[in-house]
Design a protein around this motif. Structure first.
Motif, short mmCIF file in Angstrom:
data_model
loop_
_atom_site.label_atom_id
_atom_site.label_comp_id
_atom_site.label_asym_id
_atom_site.label_seq_id
_atom_site.Cartn_x
_atom_site.Cartn_y
_atom_site.Cartn_z
N ILE A 144 -5.99 -20.54 18.50
CA ILE A 144 -6.08 -21.91 18.00
C ILE A 144 -7.49 -22.42 18.31
N ASP A 145 -8.15 -22.91 17.29
CA ASP A 145 -9.51 -23.44 17.42
C ASP A 145 -10.44 -22.45 18.13
N GLY A 146 -10.28 -21.18 17.82
CA GLY A 146 -11.16 -20.14 18.35
C GLY A 146 -10.79 -19.61 19.72
N ASN A 147 -9.75 -20.13 20.33
CA ASN A 147 -9.33 -19.70 21.67
C ASN A 147 -7.95 -19.06 21.63
N SER A 148 -7.73 -18.07 22.50
CA SER A 148 -6.40 -17.49 22.64
C SER A 148 -5.44 -18.59 23.07
N MET A 149 -4.20 -18.52 22.55
CA MET A 149 -3.20 -19.53 22.91
C MET A 149 -2.49 -19.11 24.18
N PRO A 150 -2.50 -19.96 25.20
CA PRO A 150 -1.88 -19.58 26.47
C PRO A 150 -0.37 -19.81 26.47
N LEU A 151 0.31 -19.02 27.28
CA LEU A 151 1.71 -19.27 27.58
C LEU A 151 1.76 -20.59 28.33
N GLY A 152 2.68 -21.44 27.98
CA GLY A 152 2.74 -22.77 28.57
C GLY A 152 2.16 -23.81 27.62
N GLY A 153 1.47 -23.34 26.60
CA GLY A 153 0.97 -24.21 25.52
C GLY A 153 1.81 -23.90 24.29
N LEU A 154 1.15 -23.49 23.22
CA LEU A 154 1.84 -23.11 21.99
C LEU A 154 1.97 -21.59 21.86
N GLY A 155 1.45 -20.86 22.83
CA GLY A 155 1.38 -19.40 22.71
C GLY A 155 2.21 -18.69 23.75
N PRO A 156 1.87 -17.43 23.88
CA PRO A 156 0.68 -16.77 23.34
C PRO A 156 0.78 -16.45 21.85
N LEU A 157 1.99 -16.53 21.27
CA LEU A 157 2.15 -16.29 19.84
C LEU A 157 2.91 -17.45 19.22
#
Length: 191
Positions: A144-157
């Motif tokens: 998202i926005d050039g950064n890997s999505m972290p677990l605890g946010g919207l990611g990792p997938l």
């Protein structure tokens, strides 16, 4: 023949079944996504209720599956979308492979009437038809926005769509556009 020699010979001959816990698709990192159901390829054996706790608690069962680590997902052709997200009402650049490309890598033949069950780590799940996945161009976002999505946010997938570009979804209030888009995606069942 000693046990060690037997096991060595069996491995060399390819006769030892896959371990019941996940075998990495690329051998480089932990599994992030498991695809089960109507898949023709497998790189792991059946679900193990003792070691696959989240899958088991979410009522998932399978005899074989295809798993992806982060590197394996990044090797698929990336797509980019720029939907306005419900969380801050701002457009964000999301990147990742098409869901249908991920499923094809797992050996799934997705037709219009195929049902895809998408599961998130919090237990949320949703169903899409193959026709919907194709028409909406669902991606498995890794960035998202050039950064890997972290677990605890919207990611990792995140299985997500460009809802702003799909007329029937763009007409809905922003908070209703992403109901079929589970973030923290970890499992897809192909029926």
């Amino acid at each position: 023949m000693h046990k060690r020699q037997f096991l060595g010979a069996a491995v060399a001959a390819g006769t030892v079944p896959l371990a019941s816990h996940a075998v990495q698709a690329s051998g480089r990192g932990p599994v992030l996504l498991t695809v089960s159901g109507a898949v023709r390829r497998a790189n792991r054996g059946p679900l193990d209720p003792a070691l696959d706790q989240m899958l088991h608690k979410h009522g998932v069962g399978f005899s074989k599956a295809w798993t992806f680590d982060y590197t394996a997902l990044l090797q698929l052709a990336p797509q980019t979308i720029r939907p306005t997200l419900e969380y801050d009402a701002k457009p964000h650049l999301l990147r990742g492979p098409l869901l249908l490309d991920v499923l094809a890598r797992a050996g799934a033949k997705v037709e219009d009437g195929t049902t895809l069950v998408l599961r998130a780590v919090d237990g949320y799940n949703t169903e899409l038809s193959g026709a919907q996945a194709r028409a909406r161009r669902v991606i498995v976002a890794t960035h998202i926005d050039g950064n890997s999505m972290p677990l605890g946010g919207l990611g990792p997938l995140w299985a997500v769509i460009d809802a702003d570009r799909i007329p029937e979804l763009a007409a809905l209030p922003l908070a209703q556009r992403f109901a079929a888009c589970p973030w923290a995606l970890y499992h897809v069942e192909v029926r």
